[in-house]
Design a protein around this motif. Structure first.
Motif, PDB file in Angstrom:
ATOM      1  N   ARG A 245       0.855  -1.262  -0.080  1.00  0.00           N
ATOM      2  CA  ARG A 245       0.016   0.091   0.049  1.00  0.00           C
ATOM      3  C   ARG A 245       0.823   1.326   0.119  1.00  0.00           C
ATOM      4  O   ARG A 245       0.315   2.377   0.005  1.00  0.00           O
ATOM      5  CB  ARG A 245      -1.030  -0.012   1.316  1.00  0.00           C
ATOM      6  N   LEU A 246       2.224   0.853   0.061  1.00  0.00           N
ATOM      7  CA  LEU A 246       3.023   2.260   0.234  1.00  0.00           C
ATOM      8  C   LEU A 246       3.574   2.525  -1.476  1.00  0.00           C
ATOM      9  O   LEU A 246       3.621   1.660  -2.385  1.00  0.00           O
ATOM     10  CB  LEU A 246       4.346   2.146   0.985  1.00  0.00           C
ATOM     11  N   ASP A 247       4.304   3.583  -1.725  1.00  0.00           N
ATOM     12  CA  ASP A 247       5.033   3.936  -2.682  1.00  0.00           C
ATOM     13  C   ASP A 247       6.061   3.001  -2.771  1.00  0.00           C
ATOM     14  O   ASP A 247       6.517   2.667  -1.864  1.00  0.00           O
ATOM     15  CB  ASP A 247       4.971   5.508  -2.899  1.00  0.00           C
ATOM     16  N   GLN A 248       6.815   3.085  -4.275  1.00  0.00           N
ATOM     17  CA  GLN A 248       7.696   1.876  -4.151  1.00  0.00           C
ATOM     18  C   GLN A 248       9.070   2.553  -3.182  1.00  0.00           C
ATOM     19  O   GLN A 248       9.727   1.405  -2.624  1.00  0.00           O
ATOM     20  CB  GLN A 248       8.485   1.845  -5.615  1.00  0.00           C
ATOM     21  N   LYS A 249       9.320   4.000  -3.114  1.00  0.00           N
ATOM     22  CA  LYS A 249      10.611   4.184  -2.570  1.00  0.00           C
ATOM     23  C   LYS A 249      10.368   3.845  -0.953  1.00  0.00           C
ATOM     24  O   LYS A 249      11.134   3.320  -0.257  1.00  0.00           O
ATOM     25  CB  LYS A 249      10.609   5.797  -2.544  1.00  0.00           C
ATOM     26  N   ALA A 250       9.140   4.056  -0.410  1.00  0.00           N
ATOM     27  CA  ALA A 250       8.797   3.877   0.741  1.00  0.00           C
ATOM     28  C   ALA A 250       8.869   2.405   1.255  1.00  0.00           C
ATOM     29  O   ALA A 250       9.629   2.009   2.160  1.00  0.00           O
ATOM     30  CB  ALA A 250       7.522   4.521   1.332  1.00  0.00           C
ATOM     31  N   ALA A 251       8.386   1.430   0.216  1.00  0.00           N
ATOM     32  CA  ALA A 251       8.250   0.147   0.549  1.00  0.00           C
ATOM     33  C   ALA A 251       9.981  -0.250   0.475  1.00  0.00           C
ATOM     34  O   ALA A 251      10.147  -1.430   1.368  1.00  0.00           O
ATOM     35  CB  ALA A 251       7.503  -0.777  -0.645  1.00  0.00           C
ATOM     36  N   ASP A 252      10.740   0.320  -0.443  1.00  0.00           N
ATOM     37  CA  ASP A 252      12.063  -0.400  -0.593  1.00  0.00           C
ATOM     38  C   ASP A 252      12.840  -0.213   0.806  1.00  0.00           C
ATOM     39  O   ASP A 252      13.679  -0.699   1.573  1.00  0.00           O
ATOM     40  CB  ASP A 252      12.798   0.324  -1.510  1.00  0.00           C
ATOM     41  N   GLU A 253      12.344   1.283   1.602  1.00  0.00           N
ATOM     42  CA  GLU A 253      13.232   1.823   2.530  1.00  0.00           C
ATOM     43  C   GLU A 253      12.633   1.478   4.137  1.00  0.00           C
ATOM     44  O   GLU A 253      13.410   1.755   5.081  1.00  0.00           O
ATOM     45  CB  GLU A 253      13.282   3.388   2.445  1.00  0.00           C
ATOM     46  N   LEU A 254      11.209   0.759   3.945  1.00  0.00           N
ATOM     47  CA  LEU A 254      10.810   0.246   5.192  1.00  0.00           C
ATOM     48  C   LEU A 254      11.710  -0.642   6.067  1.00  0.00           C
ATOM     49  O   LEU A 254      11.861  -1.697   5.147  1.00  0.00           O
ATOM     50  CB  LEU A 254       9.524  -0.258   4.857  1.00  0.00           C
ATOM     51  N   ILE A 255      12.087  -0.328   7.157  1.00  0.00           N
ATOM     52  CA  ILE A 255      12.632  -1.406   8.129  1.00  0.00           C
ATOM     53  C   ILE A 255      11.806  -2.050   8.974  1.00  0.00           C
ATOM     54  O   ILE A 255      10.889  -1.435   9.662  1.00  0.00           O
ATOM     55  CB  ILE A 255      13.736  -0.802   8.809  1.00  0.00           C
ATOM     56  N   ILE A 256      11.644  -3.260   8.812  1.00  0.00           N
ATOM     57  CA  ILE A 256      10.587  -4.008   9.655  1.00  0.00           C
ATOM     58  C   ILE A 256      11.241  -4.918  10.808  1.00  0.00           C
ATOM     59  O   ILE A 256      12.331  -4.977  10.820  1.00  0.00           O
ATOM     60  CB  ILE A 256       9.906  -5.231   8.687  1.00  0.00           C
ATOM     61  N   GLY A 257      10.586  -5.118  11.523  1.00  0.00           N
ATOM     62  CA  GLY A 257      10.835  -6.073  12.886  1.00  0.00           C
ATOM     63  C   GLY A 257       9.674  -6.368  13.786  1.00  0.00           C
ATOM     64  O   GLY A 257       8.502  -6.236  13.222  1.00  0.00           O
ATOM     65  N   PRO A 258      10.000  -7.103  14.687  1.00  0.00           N
ATOM     66  CA  PRO A 258       8.836  -7.856  15.418  1.00  0.00           C
ATOM     67  C   PRO A 258       7.826  -6.520  16.066  1.00  0.00           C
ATOM     68  O   PRO A 258       8.421  -5.763  16.576  1.00  0.00           O
ATOM     69  CB  PRO A 258       9.567  -8.778  16.436  1.00  0.00           C
ATOM     70  N   SER A 259       6.429  -6.910  16.305  1.00  0.00           N
ATOM     71  CA  SER A 259       5.699  -6.104  16.866  1.00  0.00           C
ATOM     72  C   SER A 259       5.796  -6.123  18.360  1.00  0.00           C
ATOM     73  O   SER A 259       5.956  -7.254  18.810  1.00  0.00           O
ATOM     74  CB  SER A 259       4.385  -6.316  16.345  1.00  0.00           C
ATOM     75  N   ILE A 260       5.738  -5.066  18.927  1.00  0.00           N
ATOM     76  CA  ILE A 260       5.610  -5.024  20.322  1.00  0.00           C
ATOM     77  C   ILE A 260       4.365  -4.639  20.892  1.00  0.00           C
ATOM     78  O   ILE A 260       3.959  -4.918  22.335  1.00  0.00           O
ATOM     79  CB  ILE A 260       6.808  -4.195  21.311  1.00  0.00           C
ATOM     80  N   GLU A 261       3.545  -4.319  19.995  1.00  0.00           N
ATOM     81  CA  GLU A 261       1.985  -4.458  20.276  1.00  0.00           C
ATOM     82  C   GLU A 261       1.334  -4.342  19.068  1.00  0.00           C
ATOM     83  O   GLU A 261       1.609  -3.846  17.798  1.00  0.00           O
ATOM     84  CB  GLU A 261       1.710  -2.798  21.100  1.00  0.00           C
ATOM     85  N   LYS A 262       0.172  -4.914  19.093  1.00  0.00           N
ATOM     86  CA  LYS A 262      -0.703  -5.013  17.962  1.00  0.00           C
ATOM     87  C   LYS A 262      -2.208  -4.867  18.171  1.00  0.00           C
ATOM     88  O   LYS A 262      -2.728  -5.694  19.244  1.00  0.00           O
ATOM     89  CB  LYS A 262      -0.474  -6.369  17.166  1.00  0.00           C
ATOM     90  N   SER A 263      -2.953  -4.369  17.548  1.00  0.00           N
ATOM     91  CA  SER A 263      -4.346  -4.262  17.821  1.00  0.00           C
ATOM     92  C   SER A 263      -5.279  -3.674  16.794  1.00  0.00           C
ATOM     93  O   SER A 263      -4.663  -3.203  15.891  1.00  0.00           O
ATOM     94  CB  SER A 263      -4.576  -3.140  19.012  1.00  0.00           C
ATOM     95  N   ILE A 264      -6.468  -3.903  16.734  1.00  0.00           N
ATOM     96  CA  ILE A 264      -7.565  -3.483  15.838  1.00  0.00           C
ATOM     97  C   ILE A 264      -8.381  -2.474  16.587  1.00  0.00           C
ATOM     98  O   ILE A 264      -9.334  -3.007  17.413  1.00  0.00           O
ATOM     99  CB  ILE A 264      -8.271  -4.428  15.107  1.00  0.00           C
ATOM    100  N   ALA A 265      -8.670  -1.206  15.770  1.00  0.00           N
ATOM    101  CA  ALA A 265      -9.303  -0.384  16.609  1.00  0.00           C
ATOM    102  C   ALA A 265     -10.653  -0.052  15.655  1.00  0.00           C
ATOM    103  O   ALA A 265     -10.284   0.222  14.324  1.00  0.00           O
ATOM    104  CB  ALA A 265      -8.581   0.954  16.770  1.00  0.00           C
ATOM    105  N   PRO A 266     -11.841  -0.331  16.005  1.00  0.00           N
ATOM    106  CA  PRO A 266     -12.999   0.530  15.040  1.00  0.00           C
ATOM    107  C   PRO A 266     -13.026   2.018  14.905  1.00  0.00           C
ATOM    108  O   PRO A 266     -12.345   2.388  15.725  1.00  0.00           O
ATOM    109  CB  PRO A 266     -14.165  -0.122  15.989  1.00  0.00           C
TER     110      PRO A 266
END
Length: 389
Positions: A245-266
């Motif tokens: 869902r990101l532009d190519q530049k952002a997708a390429d530069e995105l640094i990923i890692g384990p989540s420390i919190e995850k939730s779904i908000a209505p």
């Protein structure tokens, strides 16, 4: 126990109101049904308008925000595979600050503790009583013992599900609500942000937002169906979807890692009016909810606290009821403008079940207009940084 203002709720609205009243020499007590750790454990918003920062400074709780917060002068809108920067500062002369709501709450808690003010946590079965008379009271249970507090006024700062609004007779209150047909799946990760400014992305697969809590901690969101559960979104799936869902530049530069919190908000838009019922006043989420797209929830709570504190100061210092009589109309005028802006941002950036090809082209036309029209960009900036109090 006797106090001038009984405040129900120790979230940002109640704590800020309490400190503002303290600076005016107005005695107040806060009642909170949860523990301090529970209140601090709630992951919430992270963007402050300049007016909110100024209020923290006014009560002596802004030092750490200025030291650790990130000042932003713009945001980026992404659509059609490209990013476009909206300058917030040039048309408005104002900035916003990235600083977590949890940190704001902690700073206000510490300021209240340092001032020696009374906060009663784990107060159960809190109930506002006789607020439609000249002798309001609040009852509560602490350690199994029932107590009653007499006061001049009650401030209901206890959130959407709190007792304050629920205590009002249904015939005395009007509510306006829109439930959005999707949620935000959000994760917190110990990774550097992909951009030094927020990225709001409109994509055919759904909305995405790249934000942060610091230069080393990131907060990311993707639009998801309301019926989804976090267990359906392992980290790998989330990162893959975000990159799509990101532009190519952002997708390429995105640094990923384990989540420390995850939730779904209505997401919902909600307004209750009026915000005054005799000697009880609503503030913050007790009176209104906005989708987080416009970053207005915490900031509206702050402006409510400002209006209400000024009204009480006029009442006690100037022996005038003008402020408390005008509170509801004044607060709601700003609230509805923020509700409109949040609805507009949400409508422009998300995929709705009925968006279709026509709706998608309308969204792109709207985004193209915003980024290429100085007047439209200035309007977005004026609302985003916060309308004046």
């Amino acid at each position: 126990m006797r106090t001038k203002i009984a405040i129900i709720g120790a979230g940002p609205a109640g704590l800020l109101l309490g400190q503002l009243l303290h600076t005016c020499g107005i005695d107040n007590v806060i009642l909170e049904r949860h523990t301090p750790d529970y209140v601090l454990g709630r992951i919430r918003a992270g963007l402050l308008e300049g007016g909110t920062v100024a209020l923290l400074d006014e009560v002596g709780a802004g030092e750490r925000a200025h030291r650790e917060g990130l000042v932003h002068e713009g945001i980026e809108l992404a659509f059609g595979g490209e990013r476009h920067r909206i300058d917030l500062h040039r048309p408005s002369g104002k900035t916003v600050m990235i600083y977590g709501q949890t940190e704001v709450t902690l700073d206000l808690m510490n300021a209240r503790r340092a001032a020696g003010l009374t906060s009663i946590y784990e107060a159960e079965h809190v109930k506002p009583i006789d607020f439609d008379t000249d002798h309001p009271r609040v009852s509560y249970v602490k350690d199994g013992i029932t107590h009653e507090m007499t006061c001049d006024f009650i401030a209901g700062c206890d959130g959407f599900h709190g007792v304050s609004r629920a205590s009002v007779e249904p015939t005395a209150i009007a509510t306006y609500e829109r439930i959005y047909p999707f949620g935000w799946l959000g994760i917190l990760s110990e990774t550097p942000p992909v951009s030094h400014e927020l990225i709001y992305s409109n994509h055919a697969r759904g909305f995405a937002l790249c934000t942060m809590r610091s230069t080393k901690r990131s907060r990311y969101y993707v639009q998801c169906p309301l019926e989804d559960h976090v267990d359906q979104w392992p980290d790998d799936r989330f990162w893959d979807e975000l990159k799509r869902r990101l532009d190519q530049k952002a997708a390429d530069e995105l640094i990923i890692g384990p989540s420390i919190e995850k939730s779904i908000a209505p997401l919902r838009s909600f307004v209750a009016e009026p915000m005054r019922f005799g000697r009880m006043f609503l503030a913050g989420d007790a009176a209104h909810i906005v989708p987080p797209t416009g970053a207005k929830g915490l900031n509206l709570a702050a402006s409510d606290a400002h209006y209400l504190a000024q009204a009480f100061r006029e009442y006690y210092d100037e022996k005038s009821t003008a402020g408390i009589d005008a509170y509801s109309a004044k607060a709601l005028s700003r609230v509805w403008k923020a509700v409109r802006f949040s609805w507009w941002m949400t409508s422009m950036l998300h995929q709705f079940p009925d968006t279709g090809t026509f709706g998608a082209r309308i969204q792109l036309a709207e985004l193209d207009y915003v980024v290429n029209s100085a007047a439209a960009a200035a309007s977005l900036a004026e609302n985003y940084v916060g309308l004046p109090y």
